[in-house]
Scaffold this active site. Structure first.
Site, short mmCIF file in Angstrom:
data_model
loop_
_atom_site.label_atom_id
_atom_site.label_comp_id
_atom_site.label_asym_id
_atom_site.label_seq_id
_atom_site.Cartn_x
_atom_site.Cartn_y
_atom_site.Cartn_z
N GLY A 116 0.83 -1.21 0.00
CA GLY A 116 0.00 0.00 0.00
C GLY A 116 0.86 1.26 0.00
O GLY A 116 2.03 1.23 0.41
N SER A 117 0.29 2.34 -0.52
CA SER A 117 0.96 3.65 -0.55
C SER A 117 2.34 3.60 -1.20
O SER A 117 3.26 4.30 -0.77
CB SER A 117 1.09 4.23 0.87
OG SER A 117 -0.14 4.18 1.54
N ARG A 118 2.50 2.71 -2.16
CA ARG A 118 3.77 2.55 -2.89
C ARG A 118 4.92 2.10 -1.99
O ARG A 118 6.09 2.25 -2.31
CB ARG A 118 4.14 3.87 -3.59
CG ARG A 118 4.54 3.71 -5.02
CD ARG A 118 5.34 4.87 -5.59
NE ARG A 118 6.35 4.37 -6.52
CZ ARG A 118 7.56 4.01 -6.15
NH1 ARG A 118 7.95 4.10 -4.90
NH2 ARG A 118 8.42 3.56 -7.07
N LEU A 119 4.57 1.55 -0.81
CA LEU A 119 5.62 1.06 0.10
C LEU A 119 5.83 -0.44 -0.16
O LEU A 119 5.46 -1.29 0.64
CB LEU A 119 5.23 1.34 1.56
CG LEU A 119 5.17 2.83 1.88
CD1 LEU A 119 4.60 3.07 3.27
CD2 LEU A 119 6.55 3.47 1.77
#
Ligand SMILES: Cc1cc2nc3c(=O)[nH]c(=O)nc-3n(C[C@H](O)[C@H](O)[C@H](O)COP(=O)(O)O)c2cc1C
Length: 140
Positions: A116-119
């Site tokens: 999620g959230s490019r993590l």
């Protein structure tokens, strides 16, 4: 390991530069594996073993196909297949000298998992001289 025509485009590329990468994406899972290494031709005896294990029709198709070269029609391909079928109608179908395998000797393998959230999670394995792997987490 993969088997192919030694006259195919990828075989020509490998002959010019044997450093290769393999990419295995699973988009639905946001997951991929990337392998970098060197392509090495497998011994003919090993290619023969694999070729002989393939269905007869696949063996004939290997003979009939000039892989990666233009072919004017499906009909011509089928004619070539038929003519190989007649040529090798008796006994074992021999291994074509233009067909065989490559083994990829890996130097690095990277596992990538979308988050999620490019993590995203990324783990890169580096093969060491003693055969062990050094593992690093990479920033996404
Ligand atoms: C499911 C699947 C399996 C494949 N298996 C092979 C294979 O075993 N050997 C091969 O040369 N190409 C295989 N291909 C085709 C290659 O991806 C590639 O298109 C083909 O080898 C021609 O590449 P080239 O012209 O760059 O050499 C497969 C493709 C798919 C979709």
């Amino acid at each position: 390991m993969f088997y192919t025509n030694y006259g195919s485009r990828k075989a020509e590329d490998i002959a010019a530069n044997s450093k290769v990468s393999l990419h295995f994406p699973w988009h639905a899972l946001e997951r991929q594996v990337k392998i970098c290494g060197e392509a090495v031709k497998v011994p003919t005896s090993e290619s023969l073993k694999y070729f002989s294990s393939r269905p007869e029709e696949s063996q004939l198709a290997a003979w009939a196909s000039k892989q990666s070269r233009p072919v004017s029609s499906r009909q011509l391909l089928m004619q070539q297949f038929q003519s190989m079928k007649e040529k090798f109608s008796k006994g074992e179908i021999p291994l074509p000298d233009f067909w065989g395998g490559y083994r990829i000797v890996p130097t690095t393998i990277e596992f990538w998992q979308g988050g999620g959230s490019r993590l995203h999670d990324r783990f890169k394995y580096y093969l060491q001289a003693d055969g062990s792997w050094k593992i690093e987490r990479l920033a996404p």
